[in-house]
Design a protein around this motif. Structure first.
Motif: not given
Length: 233
Positions: A62-85
């Motif tokens: 929880a202390f390391a959320p996916v930020t807009p900058a990370v999404t801009a670089q990788t395309g990964l969103t918080a919704e995607q990774v929050n469903r991951a193992p």
């Protein structure tokens, strides 16, 4: 080919190209959100893959959320990774790929990043955390001293390797890093300075932090090969 790929130690080594994508929370180490790995062997004069490729998203804390900058670089969103193992599940699964009695080296572009991420997750991947690394950057710098820089995109352009559409996703980066590594080995094989695996390690080797004395620095020349356990890669 030359002395490098003719060295029995080189032939006995499985080279595991690895890449992480991560988020970098303030006040904490970087936290992985995706990992991919591809194992390569050099056998009978040709490169082959060893085992199945590994790729997975990873749920960050929880202390390391996916930020807009990370999404801009990788395309990964918080919704995607929050469903991951969780990291424990993903990294322990990767750890089981490293078999007892086999010799491995990790291969990464700017290996400090992967080394630190692995070390901070070492409780989930103790075998992986003891595998030393080869860094493509110092190897490329040694072989091609005139390049403007040694970023992955620059090396892809130098070798006329197509830039993947999903650049900065872990598996896409692993695939092109593997291509760069193979080209670098081919160039090293034609260079008299690379007579064997030990010479390659001297130029590009990095020691996993778990293999260093408690007061040692993070990186230094690495011994050739480390061993892990469980299912082979």
């Amino acid at each position: 080919m030359g002395g490098l790929t003719g060295d029995p130690a080189f032939a006995a080594t499985t080279f595991v190209v690895i890449d992480f994508e991560a988020t970098t929370p303030t006040g904490y180490p970087a936290q992985p959100i995706e990992v991919a790995a591809l194992a390569l062997r050099y056998e009978s004069g040709a490169w082959t893959t060893s085992g199945r490729p590994f790729s997975s998203l990873i749920r960050p804390p929880a202390f390391a959320p996916v930020t807009p900058a990370v999404t801009a670089q990788t395309g990964l969103t918080a919704e995607q990774v929050n469903r991951a193992p969780h990291p424990a599940e993903v990294l322990s699964a990767l750890d089981r790929r490293f078999a007892a009695g086999k010799q491995y080296l990790l291969v990464a572009q700017h290996a400090a990043t992967e080394a630190n991420l692995i070390h901070h997750q070492r409780e989930h991947c103790p075998a992986l955390a003891r595998v030393d690394l080869l860094d493509t950057i110092p190897l490329a710098r040694y072989l091609y001293p005139g390049l403007p820089n040694y970023r992955l995109d620059t090396l892809l352009t130098h070798y006329s390797i197509k830039h993947p559409a999903n650049r900065h996703r872990a598996y896409a980066d692993v695939e092109v890093t593997a291509e760069v590594f193979i080209r670098l080995v081919h160039a090293a094989d034609e260079n008299a300075g690379f007579s064997d695996l030990a010479a390659l390690v001297k130029i590009a080797g990095r020691t996993a932090k778990c293999n260093m004395p408690a007061q040692g620095e993070l990186f230094g020349p690495t011994p050739v090969g480390q061993r892990g356990h469980s299912e082979p890669i």
